[in-house]
Design an enzyme around this catalytic site. Structure first.
Site, short mmCIF file in Angstrom:
data_model
loop_
_atom_site.label_atom_id
_atom_site.label_comp_id
_atom_site.label_asym_id
_atom_site.label_seq_id
_atom_site.Cartn_x
_atom_site.Cartn_y
_atom_site.Cartn_z
N GLU A 161 7.97 -1.49 2.71
CA GLU A 161 6.49 -1.02 2.77
C GLU A 161 6.42 0.30 2.06
O GLU A 161 5.67 0.74 1.35
CB GLU A 161 5.91 -0.92 4.22
CG GLU A 161 5.92 -2.69 4.86
CD GLU A 161 6.81 -2.73 5.53
OE1 GLU A 161 8.15 -2.57 5.23
OE2 GLU A 161 6.63 -3.41 6.51
N CYS A 203 12.49 1.01 4.21
CA CYS A 203 11.64 -0.32 4.59
C CYS A 203 11.00 -0.59 3.25
O CYS A 203 10.52 0.50 2.40
CB CYS A 203 10.53 -0.15 5.56
SG CYS A 203 11.45 0.07 7.39
N CYS A 244 6.49 2.89 9.13
CA CYS A 244 5.55 2.13 8.06
C CYS A 244 4.04 2.40 8.49
O CYS A 244 3.23 2.68 7.73
CB CYS A 244 6.04 1.02 7.60
SG CYS A 244 7.59 0.98 7.00
N ASN A 299 13.41 -3.43 1.07
CA ASN A 299 14.15 -2.72 1.84
C ASN A 299 15.29 -2.37 1.07
O ASN A 299 15.99 -3.20 0.53
CB ASN A 299 14.16 -3.07 3.34
CG ASN A 299 15.03 -4.28 3.32
OD1 ASN A 299 14.79 -5.24 2.57
ND2 ASN A 299 15.71 -4.67 4.68
N1 THU Z 1 12.51 -3.62 7.47
C1 THU Z 1 11.41 -3.52 6.60
O1 THU Z 1 11.75 -3.19 5.25
N2 THU Z 1 10.20 -3.63 6.79
C2 THU Z 1 9.76 -4.09 8.03
O2 THU Z 1 8.50 -4.38 8.27
C3 THU Z 1 10.43 -4.22 9.10
C4 THU Z 1 12.13 -3.95 8.95
C5 THU Z 1 13.73 -3.34 7.32
C6 THU Z 1 14.50 -2.24 7.92
C7 THU Z 1 15.83 -2.61 7.48
O3 THU Z 1 16.42 -2.57 6.45
C8 THU Z 1 15.77 -4.22 7.93
O4 THU Z 1 14.55 -4.40 8.05
C9 THU Z 1 16.33 -4.29 9.51
O5 THU Z 1 15.45 -3.52 10.27
#
Ligand code: THU
Length: 141
Positions: free
Chosen positions: A64, A62, A98, A51
């Site tokens: 993903e 994110c 995602c 992320n």
């Molecule tokens: N986040 C992800 O990168 N992937 C996920 O599956 C859940 C959430 C990140 C987004 C943000 O930068 C942080 O986690 C908190 O929400």
């Protein structure tokens, strides 16, 4: 060697290790919640992401959605398994945006979700995480 050259398909454990390593590259100064992802393609390659947050919060992305589009632009749209590892205890499951992005290319994608405790839960995107999802087939019908 080009990016299209197949390598041996990773095991689930290897994919989780790659996601865990990718998590260390996260830029998450606001939430302090780091996430790493690693997606395997049918051609046997792996693309990773983490992320990347932003001072303008909706501009953050994110893990993903950093990993999967790299496979797409490498010409490898057939995604087979995605591992995601987040901070904290228990599986870190993909957010709704995602899920939708992944569904576009791989409604049957296997998803391995984990956290810092190492426990792993396995899902199938379309049946477990986005039932009755809206996808490209609907538009072509
Ligand atoms: N986040 C992800 O990168 N992937 C996920 O599956 C859940 C959430 C990140 C987004 C943000 O930068 C942080 O986690 C908190 O929400």
């Amino acid at each position: 060697m080009t990016i299209e050259d197949p390598i041996e398909a990773p095991t689930d454990a290897e994919l989780l290790d790659l996601a865990r390593a990718a998590r260390a590259t996260a830029y998450a100064p606001y939430s302090r919640f780091r996430v790493g992802a690693a997606v395997a393609t049918a051609a046997g390659r792996v693309f990773t992401g983490a992320n990347v947050e932003n001072a303008s919060s909706p501009a953050g992305i994110c893990a993903e959605r950093v990993a999967a589009p790299q496979a797409v632009v490498a010409g490898q749209r057939e995604l087979t398994t995605l591992a995601v590892v987040g901070d904290g205890t228990g599986p870190c499951t993909p957010c709704g945006i995602c899920r939708q992005v992944l569904y576009e290319f791989a409604p049957d994608l296997r998803i391995l979700a984990s956290g810092e405790d190492g426990s792993v839960r396995t899902y199938v995107l379309g049946s477990d995480l986005l039932p009755d999802g809206f996808g490209p087939r609907r538009l072509r019908a």
